[in-house]
Scaffold this active site. Structure first.
Site, PDB file in Angstrom:
ATOM      1  N   ASP A  44       0.821  -1.219   0.000  1.00  0.00           N
ATOM      2  CA  ASP A  44       0.000   0.000   0.000  1.00  0.00           C
ATOM      3  C   ASP A  44       0.854   1.267   0.000  1.00  0.00           C
ATOM      4  O   ASP A  44       0.686   2.144   0.852  1.00  0.00           O
ATOM      5  CB  ASP A  44      -0.931   0.020   1.214  1.00  0.00           C
ATOM      6  CG  ASP A  44      -1.653  -1.285   1.444  1.00  0.00           C
ATOM      7  OD1 ASP A  44      -1.920  -1.983   0.456  1.00  0.00           O
ATOM      8  OD2 ASP A  44      -1.961  -1.602   2.603  1.00  0.00           O
ATOM      9  N   ASN A 162     -16.421   0.993   4.442  1.00  0.00           N
ATOM     10  CA  ASN A 162     -15.324   0.625   5.330  1.00  0.00           C
ATOM     11  C   ASN A 162     -14.295   1.748   5.312  1.00  0.00           C
ATOM     12  O   ASN A 162     -13.692   2.026   4.267  1.00  0.00           O
ATOM     13  CB  ASN A 162     -14.702  -0.687   4.858  1.00  0.00           C
ATOM     14  CG  ASN A 162     -13.712  -1.265   5.857  1.00  0.00           C
ATOM     15  OD1 ASN A 162     -13.593  -0.791   6.984  1.00  0.00           O
ATOM     16  ND2 ASN A 162     -12.991  -2.291   5.441  1.00  0.00           N
ATOM     17  N   ALA A 163     -14.093   2.401   6.446  1.00  0.00           N
ATOM     18  CA  ALA A 163     -13.228   3.588   6.519  1.00  0.00           C
ATOM     19  C   ALA A 163     -11.756   3.208   6.610  1.00  0.00           C
ATOM     20  O   ALA A 163     -11.093   3.383   7.634  1.00  0.00           O
ATOM     21  CB  ALA A 163     -13.635   4.454   7.702  1.00  0.00           C
ATOM     22  N   ILE A 164     -11.235   2.664   5.499  1.00  0.00           N
ATOM     23  CA  ILE A 164      -9.800   2.455   5.351  1.00  0.00           C
ATOM     24  C   ILE A 164      -9.394   2.961   3.966  1.00  0.00           C
ATOM     25  O   ILE A 164     -10.225   3.381   3.162  1.00  0.00           O
ATOM     26  CB  ILE A 164      -9.379   0.992   5.544  1.00  0.00           C
ATOM     27  CG1 ILE A 164      -9.934   0.105   4.437  1.00  0.00           C
ATOM     28  CG2 ILE A 164      -9.803   0.481   6.908  1.00  0.00           C
ATOM     29  CD1 ILE A 164      -9.391  -1.327   4.485  1.00  0.00           C
ATOM     30  N   ASP A 165      -8.101   2.947   3.678  1.00  0.00           N
ATOM     31  CA  ASP A 165      -7.553   3.317   2.370  1.00  0.00           C
ATOM     32  C   ASP A 165      -7.854   4.773   1.994  1.00  0.00           C
ATOM     33  O   ASP A 165      -8.475   5.047   0.964  1.00  0.00           O
ATOM     34  CB  ASP A 165      -8.079   2.383   1.286  1.00  0.00           C
ATOM     35  CG  ASP A 165      -7.663   0.948   1.480  1.00  0.00           C
ATOM     36  OD1 ASP A 165      -6.958   0.663   2.461  1.00  0.00           O
ATOM     37  OD2 ASP A 165      -8.042   0.108   0.669  1.00  0.00           O
ATOM     38  N   SER A 182     -13.211   0.125   1.114  1.00  0.00           N
ATOM     39  CA  SER A 182     -12.746  -1.223   0.813  1.00  0.00           C
ATOM     40  C   SER A 182     -13.918  -2.171   0.972  1.00  0.00           C
ATOM     41  O   SER A 182     -14.523  -2.246   2.050  1.00  0.00           O
ATOM     42  CB  SER A 182     -11.619  -1.624   1.767  1.00  0.00           C
ATOM     43  OG  SER A 182     -11.257  -2.973   1.585  1.00  0.00           O
ATOM     44  N   PHE A 183     -14.264  -2.889  -0.116  1.00  0.00           N
ATOM     45  CA  PHE A 183     -15.387  -3.819  -0.116  1.00  0.00           C
ATOM     46  C   PHE A 183     -16.675  -3.082   0.299  1.00  0.00           C
ATOM     47  O   PHE A 183     -16.850  -1.929  -0.040  1.00  0.00           O
ATOM     48  CB  PHE A 183     -15.088  -5.023   0.784  1.00  0.00           C
ATOM     49  CG  PHE A 183     -14.145  -6.013   0.148  1.00  0.00           C
ATOM     50  CD1 PHE A 183     -14.565  -7.290  -0.157  1.00  0.00           C
ATOM     51  CD2 PHE A 183     -12.835  -5.666  -0.160  1.00  0.00           C
ATOM     52  CE1 PHE A 183     -13.693  -8.221  -0.745  1.00  0.00           C
ATOM     53  CE2 PHE A 183     -11.965  -6.579  -0.737  1.00  0.00           C
ATOM     54  CZ  PHE A 183     -12.402  -7.853  -1.038  1.00  0.00           C
ATOM     55  N   TRP A 184     -17.593  -3.757   0.994  1.00  0.00           N
ATOM     56  CA  TRP A 184     -18.903  -3.228   1.345  1.00  0.00           C
ATOM     57  C   TRP A 184     -19.545  -2.601   0.103  1.00  0.00           C
ATOM     58  O   TRP A 184     -19.547  -3.222  -0.952  1.00  0.00           O
ATOM     59  CB  TRP A 184     -18.808  -2.270   2.550  1.00  0.00           C
ATOM     60  CG  TRP A 184     -18.896  -3.030   3.836  1.00  0.00           C
ATOM     61  CD1 TRP A 184     -19.995  -3.177   4.632  1.00  0.00           C
ATOM     62  CD2 TRP A 184     -17.859  -3.793   4.471  1.00  0.00           C
ATOM     63  NE1 TRP A 184     -19.718  -3.981   5.714  1.00  0.00           N
ATOM     64  CE2 TRP A 184     -18.411  -4.374   5.641  1.00  0.00           C
ATOM     65  CE3 TRP A 184     -16.526  -4.058   4.173  1.00  0.00           C
ATOM     66  CZ2 TRP A 184     -17.683  -5.193   6.501  1.00  0.00           C
ATOM     67  CZ3 TRP A 184     -15.797  -4.865   5.024  1.00  0.00           C
ATOM     68  CH2 TRP A 184     -16.375  -5.422   6.163  1.00  0.00           C
ATOM     69  N   GLU A 223     -11.322  -1.403  -3.794  1.00  0.00           N
ATOM     70  CA  GLU A 223     -10.700  -0.648  -2.702  1.00  0.00           C
ATOM     71  C   GLU A 223      -9.588   0.235  -3.249  1.00  0.00           C
ATOM     72  O   GLU A 223      -9.417   0.384  -4.454  1.00  0.00           O
ATOM     73  CB  GLU A 223     -10.156  -1.602  -1.642  1.00  0.00           C
ATOM     74  CG  GLU A 223      -9.155  -2.612  -2.150  1.00  0.00           C
ATOM     75  CD  GLU A 223      -8.766  -3.648  -1.095  1.00  0.00           C
ATOM     76  OE1 GLU A 223      -9.442  -3.714  -0.045  1.00  0.00           O
ATOM     77  OE2 GLU A 223      -7.793  -4.378  -1.315  1.00  0.00           O
ATOM     78  N   HIS A 297      -3.036  -1.167  -5.216  1.00  0.00           N
ATOM     79  CA  HIS A 297      -2.931  -0.035  -4.294  1.00  0.00           C
ATOM     80  C   HIS A 297      -2.021   1.030  -4.905  1.00  0.00           C
ATOM     81  O   HIS A 297      -0.953   1.331  -4.398  1.00  0.00           O
ATOM     82  CB  HIS A 297      -2.417  -0.447  -2.925  1.00  0.00           C
ATOM     83  CG  HIS A 297      -2.527   0.666  -1.919  1.00  0.00           C
ATOM     84  ND1 HIS A 297      -2.873   0.450  -0.616  1.00  0.00           N
ATOM     85  CD2 HIS A 297      -2.357   1.999  -2.043  1.00  0.00           C
ATOM     86  CE1 HIS A 297      -2.884   1.618   0.032  1.00  0.00           C
ATOM     87  NE2 HIS A 297      -2.572   2.574  -0.827  1.00  0.00           N
TER      88      HIS A 297
END
Length: 342
Positions: A44, A162-165, A182-184, A223, A297
């Site tokens: 990443d 999803n609160a990442i990336d 990410s996903f969801w 993502e 990424h």
């Protein structure tokens, strides 16, 4: 998904830290072929330049929570001290069971460097984006030092994202934005307060800018957003399919463009990223003889000489599938679309 901390340390031990990219006896013809030094483990990555030094930040491993590398020339890379060795207290309380920081993003805003990062647990959307800032990236400078700015965005089981990336951008009107996901139900875009770097209206519904529809309960792997401003368009890169499986990873990167930063983003063929479309930018090479697998990424550098580069990770088949730093120059084709020279 990009939640990869568990495997990075073991891959580093297997692969070693310095990897020569070009096979023995073959000339190094691309920038990727010439990369050398501390390239593993890199997962990443994002890249920025301060003065004459290039900096790459990436997901950490063990107690090195955000990795930091530097290079004077984009070729020779040296690992430095990690940005963090422990989670901030707010993150420990907000995300119980978390033990790492993932998927950082780096930018320079209003005289300080902003490092956004992710905190989560594997496979969960109880996640958070945090922020740290520093006036410089040079550890030898007197004013160097990362200041914890706390929570930016958080997701829970009640949210559809999803609160990442995270990825930060300032648009052509001077408005500040953070994409993440990410996903969801995919990738979301939040408008930020330029002063704080946090949501302008915490109650506002984020914009949806990319997703991969799937049957109820089915996987929807999208993502790693990154938005680039070029040629009158905003260009959105996202990663499709699966990372984190070594040489069996099926990760690849697609791109779409939009006149508006909020979308809709479309591939070269007009396919909407909101419907799992887009154009392949970094492809997953499935031929068994190919060395690097699952490129994804993607981050971006628009250098001072006007040249563009994409930074990403891929899994090295010759090093037990270790996640490895990759950097490719980008040229813009006659049709106006970017091509990575990797």
């Amino acid at each position: 998904m990009r939640q990869t901390i568990i495997t990075l340390a073991s891959l580093a031990l297997l692969a070693g830290s310095a990897i020569a990219q070009a096979p023995t006896g073959q000339p190094a013809t691309t920038l990727n072929d010439r990369l050398t030094g501390d390239l593993v483990p890199t997962h990443d990555p994002v890249i920025i330049r301060e003065g004459g030094t290039y900096h790459v930040f990436s997901t950490g491993h063990g107690d090195r929570l955000i990795e930091a590398r530097t290079s004077p020339d984009l070729v020779h890379w040296t690992a430095g001290k990690p940005v963090f060795t422990t989670l901030p207290n707010w993150a420990k309380q907000a995300i119980p069971g978390s033990n790492g920081m993932w998927a950082p993003d780096i930018s320079y805003v209003n005289g300080r460097y902003r490092l956004y990062y992710s905190v989560s647990t594997f496979g969960s959307n109880r996640s958070a984006i945090g922020l740290a800032t520093s006036p410089t990236l040079d550890p030898k400078a007197k004013n160097f030092g990362w200041r914890d700015e706390g929570l930016v965005v958080m997701s829970t089981r009640e949210d559809d994202y999803n609160a990442i990336d995270p990825n930060f951008i300032i648009d052509r009107d001077g408005r500040h934005w953070l994409s993440l996901g990410s996903f969801w139900t995919g990738i979301k875009l939040f408008e930020l307060d330029p002063r704080t770097g946090k949501p302008k209206d915490p109650k506002a519904t984020p914009y949806a800018i990319a997703r991969r529809p799937a049957p109820a309960g089915g996987p929807a792997p999208v993502e790693a957003p990154f938005i680039v401003d070029h040629g009158g368009y905003y260009w959105l890169m996202v990663s499709y399919d699966y990372c984190c499986k070594g040489v069996n990873s099926t990760y690849y990167t697609v791109i779409g463009r939009s006149k508006a930063i909020t979308g809709p983003y479309l591939g070269k063929d007009g396919s909407p990223l909101m419907e799992g479309g887009g154009s392949i930018f970094l492809r997953a090479d499935l031929q068994e003889q190919q060395r690097f697998r699952g490129p994804g990424h993607a981050g971006w550098l628009h250098d001072r000489d006007g040249k563009d580069y994409v930074v990403y990770h891929a899994y090295d088949k010759q090093a037990n599938g270790a996640p490895t730093l990759r950097i490719a120059p980008v040229h813009w084709g006659a049709d106006g679309w970017p091509v990575a020279d990797y």
